[in-house]
Scaffold this motif. Sequence first.
Motif, mmCIF file in Angstrom:
data_model
loop_
_atom_site.group_PDB
_atom_site.id
_atom_site.type_symbol
_atom_site.label_atom_id
_atom_site.label_comp_id
_atom_site.label_asym_id
_atom_site.label_seq_id
_atom_site.Cartn_x
_atom_site.Cartn_y
_atom_site.Cartn_z
ATOM 1 N N VAL A 87 -4.623 -21.711 4.748
ATOM 2 C CA VAL A 87 -4.321 -20.409 4.143
ATOM 3 C C VAL A 87 -5.598 -19.792 3.578
ATOM 4 O O VAL A 87 -5.874 -18.599 3.761
ATOM 5 C CB VAL A 87 -3.242 -20.552 3.053
ATOM 6 C CG1 VAL A 87 -3.098 -19.243 2.265
ATOM 7 C CG2 VAL A 87 -1.900 -20.928 3.675
ATOM 8 N N GLN A 88 -6.407 -20.615 2.901
ATOM 9 C CA GLN A 88 -7.677 -20.107 2.363
ATOM 10 C C GLN A 88 -8.595 -19.620 3.469
ATOM 11 O O GLN A 88 -9.219 -18.546 3.362
ATOM 12 C CB GLN A 88 -8.367 -21.220 1.559
ATOM 13 C CG GLN A 88 -9.659 -20.805 0.870
ATOM 14 C CD GLN A 88 -10.894 -20.857 1.775
ATOM 15 O OE1 GLN A 88 -10.897 -21.625 2.751
ATOM 16 N NE2 GLN A 88 -11.890 -20.064 1.478
ATOM 17 N N GLU A 89 -8.665 -20.380 4.543
ATOM 18 C CA GLU A 89 -9.537 -20.000 5.657
ATOM 19 C C GLU A 89 -9.080 -18.687 6.272
ATOM 20 O O GLU A 89 -9.901 -17.831 6.641
ATOM 21 C CB GLU A 89 -9.531 -21.141 6.691
ATOM 22 C CG GLU A 89 -10.604 -21.027 7.770
ATOM 23 C CD GLU A 89 -10.127 -20.311 9.025
ATOM 24 O OE1 GLU A 89 -10.976 -19.897 9.821
ATOM 25 O OE2 GLU A 89 -8.904 -20.143 9.187
ATOM 26 N N PHE A 90 -7.778 -18.484 6.346
ATOM 27 C CA PHE A 90 -7.236 -17.230 6.890
ATOM 28 C C PHE A 90 -7.543 -16.066 5.947
ATOM 29 O O PHE A 90 -7.997 -14.992 6.386
ATOM 30 C CB PHE A 90 -5.724 -17.361 7.098
ATOM 31 C CG PHE A 90 -5.085 -16.116 7.641
ATOM 32 C CD1 PHE A 90 -4.995 -15.897 9.000
ATOM 33 C CD2 PHE A 90 -4.579 -15.142 6.780
ATOM 34 C CE1 PHE A 90 -4.424 -14.732 9.505
ATOM 35 C CE2 PHE A 90 -4.003 -13.976 7.275
ATOM 36 C CZ PHE A 90 -3.923 -13.770 8.633
ATOM 37 N N LEU A 91 -7.305 -16.271 4.656
ATOM 38 C CA LEU A 91 -7.533 -15.186 3.689
ATOM 39 C C LEU A 91 -9.008 -14.788 3.623
ATOM 40 O O LEU A 91 -9.334 -13.611 3.428
ATOM 41 C CB LEU A 91 -7.042 -15.618 2.302
ATOM 42 C CG LEU A 91 -5.533 -15.555 2.075
ATOM 43 C CD1 LEU A 91 -5.168 -16.177 0.733
ATOM 44 C CD2 LEU A 91 -5.041 -14.107 2.140
ATOM 45 N N ALA A 92 -9.894 -15.753 3.802
ATOM 46 C CA ALA A 92 -11.321 -15.436 3.777
ATOM 47 C C ALA A 92 -11.702 -14.543 4.956
ATOM 48 O O ALA A 92 -12.636 -13.729 4.865
ATOM 49 C CB ALA A 92 -12.131 -16.730 3.801
ATOM 50 N N ALA A 93 -10.976 -14.679 6.045
ATOM 51 C CA ALA A 93 -11.291 -13.902 7.262
ATOM 52 C C ALA A 93 -10.557 -12.569 7.311
ATOM 53 O O ALA A 93 -11.014 -11.650 8.008
ATOM 54 C CB ALA A 93 -10.947 -14.732 8.497
ATOM 55 N N HIS A 94 -9.441 -12.467 6.584
ATOM 56 C CA HIS A 94 -8.605 -11.265 6.702
ATOM 57 C C HIS A 94 -8.212 -10.780 5.298
ATOM 58 O O HIS A 94 -7.140 -11.140 4.791
ATOM 59 C CB HIS A 94 -7.361 -11.561 7.531
ATOM 60 C CG HIS A 94 -7.661 -12.168 8.863
ATOM 61 N ND1 HIS A 94 -8.226 -11.446 9.891
ATOM 62 C CD2 HIS A 94 -7.526 -13.447 9.316
ATOM 63 C CE1 HIS A 94 -8.409 -12.246 10.937
ATOM 64 N NE2 HIS A 94 -7.993 -13.460 10.611
#
Length: 227
Positions: A87-94
């Motif tokens: 989830v963190q990796e996704f939020l950092a990208a989007h």
Amino acid sequence: MDKPSVLAMIPARMGSQRLKKKNLRELDGVPLLTRAIRKSLAAGCFDAVWINSEHPDFGAIAAAEGVHFHRRPEALASNTATSEDFVQEFLAAHPCDYLVQVHSIAPLLTAAQVAAFVAAMLQSGKDVFLSAVNEQIECAINGRPINFRYDRKTNSQELEPVQRITWSITGWRAASYLAAYAAGKCATYAGDVGYWPIDRAAGHIIKTEEDLRFAQAFLDAFPERGI
């Protein structure tokens, strides 16, 4: 005040263990992942719908359904990886104001329930919004009562419900999640946590072949729960 941006994220691993390739398993001829995509689109409450997966095959499904595909690193798709990290990796990208995780393995959650969840989350001002089934029956942990007493019998309708978190749908304020993660804290429950009640059908989670068959039997009886 500007309308907050809300993204839908549907996590999809190819390497599920108990039910192989469960995101591709079908109910009424439609894969679980496709059902989650169509449900999220039909809800009409998201600025964008994303599939989050390590496997490129899901990218073709995303393209066919007209949604976005985020390919996460392989390391975030192992059996030991947790949602905290992907989830963190996704939020950092989007970047967004709120992220709503819609699980493909909760096929009996309807588009109307997704829309109602998002509306309630935004109105609540909570940092975390969890879907839960309110179980109004005697419950215990390790033989110790939670919501009843041994010294008197209480009718079940008078018991305080136990909130069983199902993860059918979950919402986070992005800033709160990322701040907690950066500080090395648990991001999943960071900040003010709210609960949103769902019915038992919406809380039915597909993890085994038996779960899938139960969902198909339910849809046969209640086809309106399809999307």
